[in-house]
Scaffold this motif. Structure first.
Motif, PDB file in Angstrom:
ATOM      1  N   VAL A 157     -14.404  -4.136 -12.630  1.00  0.00           N
ATOM      2  CA  VAL A 157     -15.270  -4.565 -13.732  1.00  0.00           C
ATOM      3  C   VAL A 157     -14.458  -5.331 -14.771  1.00  0.00           C
ATOM      4  CG1 VAL A 157     -16.612  -3.730 -15.714  1.00  0.00           C
ATOM      5  CG2 VAL A 157     -17.021  -2.784 -13.426  1.00  0.00           C
ATOM      6  N   ILE A 158     -13.307  -4.785 -15.124  1.00  0.00           N
ATOM      7  CA  ILE A 158     -12.448  -5.423 -16.124  1.00  0.00           C
ATOM      8  C   ILE A 158     -11.973  -6.791 -15.636  1.00  0.00           C
ATOM      9  CG2 ILE A 158     -10.227  -5.248 -17.323  1.00  0.00           C
ATOM     10  CD1 ILE A 158     -10.700  -2.170 -17.341  1.00  0.00           C
ATOM     11  N   HIS A 159     -11.594  -6.872 -14.355  1.00  0.00           N
ATOM     12  CA  HIS A 159     -11.137  -8.148 -13.787  1.00  0.00           C
ATOM     13  C   HIS A 159     -12.259  -9.183 -13.785  1.00  0.00           C
ATOM     14  CE1 HIS A 159      -7.528  -6.264 -11.435  1.00  0.00           C
ATOM     15  NE2 HIS A 159      -7.304  -6.384 -12.732  1.00  0.00           N
ATOM     16  N   TYR A 160     -13.465  -8.771 -13.430  1.00  0.00           N
ATOM     17  CA  TYR A 160     -14.609  -9.689 -13.458  1.00  0.00           C
ATOM     18  C   TYR A 160     -14.834 -10.241 -14.863  1.00  0.00           C
ATOM     19  CZ  TYR A 160     -16.545  -8.982  -8.729  1.00  0.00           C
ATOM     20  OH  TYR A 160     -16.754  -8.990  -7.375  1.00  0.00           O
ATOM     21  N   LEU A 161     -14.787  -9.341 -15.849  1.00  0.00           N
ATOM     22  CA  LEU A 161     -15.023  -9.765 -17.228  1.00  0.00           C
ATOM     23  C   LEU A 161     -13.920 -10.711 -17.709  1.00  0.00           C
ATOM     24  CD1 LEU A 161     -16.212  -6.383 -18.783  1.00  0.00           C
ATOM     25  CD2 LEU A 161     -17.628  -8.350 -18.174  1.00  0.00           C
ATOM     26  N   GLN A 162     -12.691 -10.423 -17.303  1.00  0.00           N
ATOM     27  CA  GLN A 162     -11.573 -11.288 -17.700  1.00  0.00           C
ATOM     28  C   GLN A 162     -11.713 -12.689 -17.105  1.00  0.00           C
ATOM     29  OE1 GLN A 162      -8.256  -8.913 -16.371  1.00  0.00           O
ATOM     30  NE2 GLN A 162      -7.960  -7.943 -18.375  1.00  0.00           N
ATOM     31  N   ARG A 163     -12.380 -12.779 -15.953  1.00  0.00           N
ATOM     32  CA  ARG A 163     -12.578 -14.087 -15.308  1.00  0.00           C
ATOM     33  C   ARG A 163     -13.844 -14.787 -15.802  1.00  0.00           C
ATOM     34  NH1 ARG A 163     -10.877 -11.311 -10.454  1.00  0.00           N
ATOM     35  NH2 ARG A 163     -12.984 -11.437  -9.587  1.00  0.00           N
ATOM     36  N   GLY A 164     -14.503 -14.181 -16.774  1.00  0.00           N
ATOM     37  CA  GLY A 164     -15.668 -14.810 -17.390  1.00  0.00           C
ATOM     38  C   GLY A 164     -16.988 -14.564 -16.698  1.00  0.00           C
ATOM     39  N   ALA A 165     -17.063 -13.551 -15.853  1.00  0.00           N
ATOM     40  CA  ALA A 165     -18.315 -13.247 -15.169  1.00  0.00           C
ATOM     41  C   ALA A 165     -19.370 -12.790 -16.170  1.00  0.00           C
ATOM     42  CB  ALA A 165     -18.098 -12.155 -14.120  1.00  0.00           C
ATOM     43  N   ALA A 166     -20.621 -13.081 -15.883  1.00  0.00           N
ATOM     44  CA  ALA A 166     -21.725 -12.660 -16.752  1.00  0.00           C
ATOM     45  C   ALA A 166     -21.848 -11.142 -16.713  1.00  0.00           C
ATOM     46  CB  ALA A 166     -23.024 -13.308 -16.301  1.00  0.00           C
ATOM     47  N   ARG A 167     -22.003 -10.551 -17.887  1.00  0.00           N
ATOM     48  CA  ARG A 167     -22.054  -9.084 -17.950  1.00  0.00           C
ATOM     49  C   ARG A 167     -23.246  -8.517 -17.186  1.00  0.00           C
ATOM     50  NH1 ARG A 167     -21.308  -6.245 -23.460  1.00  0.00           N
ATOM     51  NH2 ARG A 167     -23.127  -7.474 -24.036  1.00  0.00           N
ATOM     52  N   LYS A 211     -27.561 -12.889 -10.029  1.00  0.00           N
ATOM     53  CA  LYS A 211     -26.568 -12.929  -8.957  1.00  0.00           C
ATOM     54  C   LYS A 211     -25.621 -11.731  -9.099  1.00  0.00           C
ATOM     55  CE  LYS A 211     -23.262 -16.076  -6.736  1.00  0.00           C
ATOM     56  NZ  LYS A 211     -22.527 -17.360  -6.858  1.00  0.00           N
ATOM     57  N   PRO A 212     -26.049 -10.554  -8.632  1.00  0.00           N
ATOM     58  CA  PRO A 212     -25.200  -9.359  -8.732  1.00  0.00           C
ATOM     59  C   PRO A 212     -23.851  -9.557  -8.049  1.00  0.00           C
ATOM     60  CG  PRO A 212     -27.424  -8.785  -8.064  1.00  0.00           C
ATOM     61  CD  PRO A 212     -27.333 -10.277  -7.989  1.00  0.00           C
ATOM     62  N   LEU A 213     -22.814  -9.045  -8.681  1.00  0.00           N
ATOM     63  CA  LEU A 213     -21.473  -9.146  -8.121  1.00  0.00           C
ATOM     64  C   LEU A 213     -21.167  -7.924  -7.278  1.00  0.00           C
ATOM     65  CD1 LEU A 213     -19.726 -10.488 -11.338  1.00  0.00           C
ATOM     66  CD2 LEU A 213     -20.076 -11.757  -9.212  1.00  0.00           C
ATOM     67  N   GLU A 214     -20.461  -8.142  -6.184  1.00  0.00           N
ATOM     68  CA  GLU A 214     -20.154  -7.042  -5.274  1.00  0.00           C
ATOM     69  C   GLU A 214     -18.927  -6.281  -5.751  1.00  0.00           C
ATOM     70  OE1 GLU A 214     -19.141  -6.163  -0.574  1.00  0.00           O
ATOM     71  OE2 GLU A 214     -19.664  -8.198  -1.239  1.00  0.00           O
ATOM     72  N   MET A 215     -19.015  -4.964  -5.717  1.00  0.00           N
ATOM     73  CA  MET A 215     -17.881  -4.089  -6.012  1.00  0.00           C
ATOM     74  C   MET A 215     -17.300  -3.636  -4.682  1.00  0.00           C
ATOM     75  SD  MET A 215     -17.828  -4.069  -9.301  1.00  0.00           S
ATOM     76  CE  MET A 215     -18.974  -4.850 -10.442  1.00  0.00           C
ATOM     77  N   SER A 216     -16.071  -4.003  -4.385  1.00  0.00           N
ATOM     78  CA  SER A 216     -15.496  -3.715  -3.070  1.00  0.00           C
ATOM     79  C   SER A 216     -15.044  -2.264  -2.938  1.00  0.00           C
ATOM     80  CB  SER A 216     -14.301  -4.644  -2.809  1.00  0.00           C
ATOM     81  OG  SER A 216     -13.305  -4.490  -3.807  1.00  0.00           O
ATOM     82  N   ASN A 217     -14.912  -1.573  -4.075  1.00  0.00           N
ATOM     83  CA  ASN A 217     -14.492  -0.175  -4.049  1.00  0.00           C
ATOM     84  C   ASN A 217     -15.659   0.742  -4.389  1.00  0.00           C
ATOM     85  OD1 ASN A 217     -11.386  -0.108  -3.718  1.00  0.00           O
ATOM     86  ND2 ASN A 217     -11.717  -1.707  -5.255  1.00  0.00           N
ATOM     87  N   ARG A 218     -15.493   2.030  -4.116  1.00  0.00           N
ATOM     88  CA  ARG A 218     -16.499   3.023  -4.474  1.00  0.00           C
ATOM     89  C   ARG A 218     -15.935   4.071  -5.425  1.00  0.00           C
ATOM     90  NH1 ARG A 218     -18.907  -0.438  -3.438  1.00  0.00           N
ATOM     91  NH2 ARG A 218     -20.446  -0.864  -1.805  1.00  0.00           N
ATOM     92  N   CYS A 219     -14.622   4.137  -5.547  1.00  0.00           N
ATOM     93  CA  CYS A 219     -13.987   5.096  -6.447  1.00  0.00           C
ATOM     94  C   CYS A 219     -14.170   4.620  -7.899  1.00  0.00           C
ATOM     95  CB  CYS A 219     -12.506   5.220  -6.123  1.00  0.00           C
ATOM     96  SG  CYS A 219     -11.568   6.223  -7.306  1.00  0.00           S
ATOM     97  N   THR A 220     -14.492   5.533  -8.793  1.00  0.00           N
ATOM     98  CA  THR A 220     -14.758   5.189 -10.191  1.00  0.00           C
ATOM     99  C   THR A 220     -13.602   4.423 -10.822  1.00  0.00           C
ATOM    100  OG1 THR A 220     -16.165   7.135 -10.448  1.00  0.00           O
ATOM    101  CG2 THR A 220     -15.317   6.138 -12.467  1.00  0.00           C
TER     102      THR A 220
END
Length: 262
Positions: free
Chosen positions: A174-184, A158-167
Motif C-alpha cells: 500500500v505504501i509503495h503504491y501511494l509513493q508511486r502516485g497511485a489513486a487512493r 481500476k482496483p490495484l492487485e495486492m500480491s501478498n495476503r499477509c497484513t
C-alpha cells in the motif's frame, strides 16, 4: 424477558427480546475483563429500558469469557459464538444456510441446516488478514478513517492487485503504491479485494450454499460485501439488524427457547 450477551475482542453486545420480539440492545467497547464487560453492557441496556436484572427470565452468554460470565451468575447458560451467530442469522432469515462472520480478530464461515443448527464451520483466528484488524491497519496506511475505507474503495475504476495476503506485506505494498502516485481509491479497492479473497479461501472449505448472510462489524463495509459477492459468485444478504448484534441476538433466541418463551 430473555437476554443474550456477546463479548467480542473489541466490542460487547447485549440484546433483550420478549415474546413480541426485540426489546432493546446495547453495544460498547470491551473492558479488560469480559465479566465486567458483560455486567456493564447489560447494565446499560437495562437502565435505558427501565428494567432490572431480576426482570430477565433466562440469559445466555457467548464470545470471550462466556463460561466466566455464566459462573458469575450473569447467565444461566453459555454457548459458542459460532452456534449463536448461525442461529441468530437463521432466525432473521430462514432461507440462510451460510454465514460469513468477520470480526475484529477473526473470520468465520458457518453452515447451518434447515433448522438453524450448526453443520460445519471454518475459522481464521491465527492471522490478521481477513479480519477487522487488517482493515484498521490498511486504513492507517491510507491515512483515512475506518468508516471511509469502504466508500473510498467503491469509487475505484481500476482496483490495484495486492500480491501478498499477509497484513505486514500488504501494508508495505500500500505504501509503495501511494509513493508511486497511485489513486487512493484504487489502492482501497485492492485492499478490500485482497480481504475478500482471503475470506473466500475459508468459505470454499465448507462449500457455501445460498442463501449467504454477512455478519460482524466488517459487514458494515459495503466494498468488502461487494468484493465477497464477486469472489463467491453469489449474492450476499445483509441482516435486518446491526450485524454486530447477530451473536447476541442468537444467544437471546436460545435463551427464549430455554426460558419457555414463544
Amino acid at each position: 424477558m430473555y437476554a443474550g450477551i456477546d463479548i467480542g475482542s473489541l466490542t460487547a453486545e447485549a440484546l433483550l427480546i420478549g415474546d413480541g420480539g426485540i426489546v432493546g440492545h446495547e453495544i460498547m467497547s470491551v473492558l479488560p475483563n469480559p465479566v465486567d464487560s458483560a455486567r456493564e453492557v447489560m447494565g446499560r441496556l437495562l437502565k435505558g429500558k427501565g428494567l432490572d436484572w431480576k426482570d430477565i427470565e433466562y440469559s445466555v452468554s457467548t464470545g470471550y469469557g462466556r463460561e466466566k460470565i455464566q459462573k458469575e451468575g450473569l447467565a444461566q447458560e453459555n454457548l459458542s459464538e459460532i452456534s449463536c451467530h448461525g442461529f441468530g442469522a437463521f432466525n432473521l432469515d430462514r432461507q440462510v444456510r451460510t454465514i460469513v462472520d468477520i470480526g475484529g480478530q477473526d473470520a468465520k464461515v458457518i453452515k447451518v441446516d434447515g433448522k438453524g443448527k450448526l453443520e460445519n464451520f471454518v475459522m481464521n483466528d491465527k492471522c490478521a488478514a481477513g479480519t477487522g484488524h487488517f482493515l484498521e491497519a490498511m486504513s492507517r496506511a491510507l491515512d483515512v478513517g475506518l468508516a471511509e475505507l469502504g466508500p473510498l474503495a467503491l469509487r475505484s475504476k481500476k482496483p490495484l492487485e495486492m500480491s501478498n495476503r499477509c497484513t505486514i506485506y500488504v501494508e508495505t505494498e500500500v505504501i509503495h503504491y501511494l509513493q508511486r502516485g497511485a489513486a487512493r481509491e484504487d489502492v482501497a479497492a485492492g485492499i478490500t479485494q485482497a480481504m475478500a479473497e482471503r475470506v473466500v479461501s475459508l468459505a470454499k472449505r465448507v462449500v457455501p450454499q445460498n442463501r449467504v448472510m454477512i455478519t460482524g462489524g466488517v459487514a458494515k463495509n459495503e466494498a468488502v460485501k461487494k468484493a465477497l459477492e464477486r469472489a463467491l459468485g453469489m449474492a450476499i444478504v445483509y441482516p435486518g439488524l446491526d450485524p454486530q448484534l447477530i451473536g447476541a441476538y442468537g444467544a437471546a433466541v436460545f435463551a427464549r427457547g430455554k426460558g419457555g418463551g414463544s
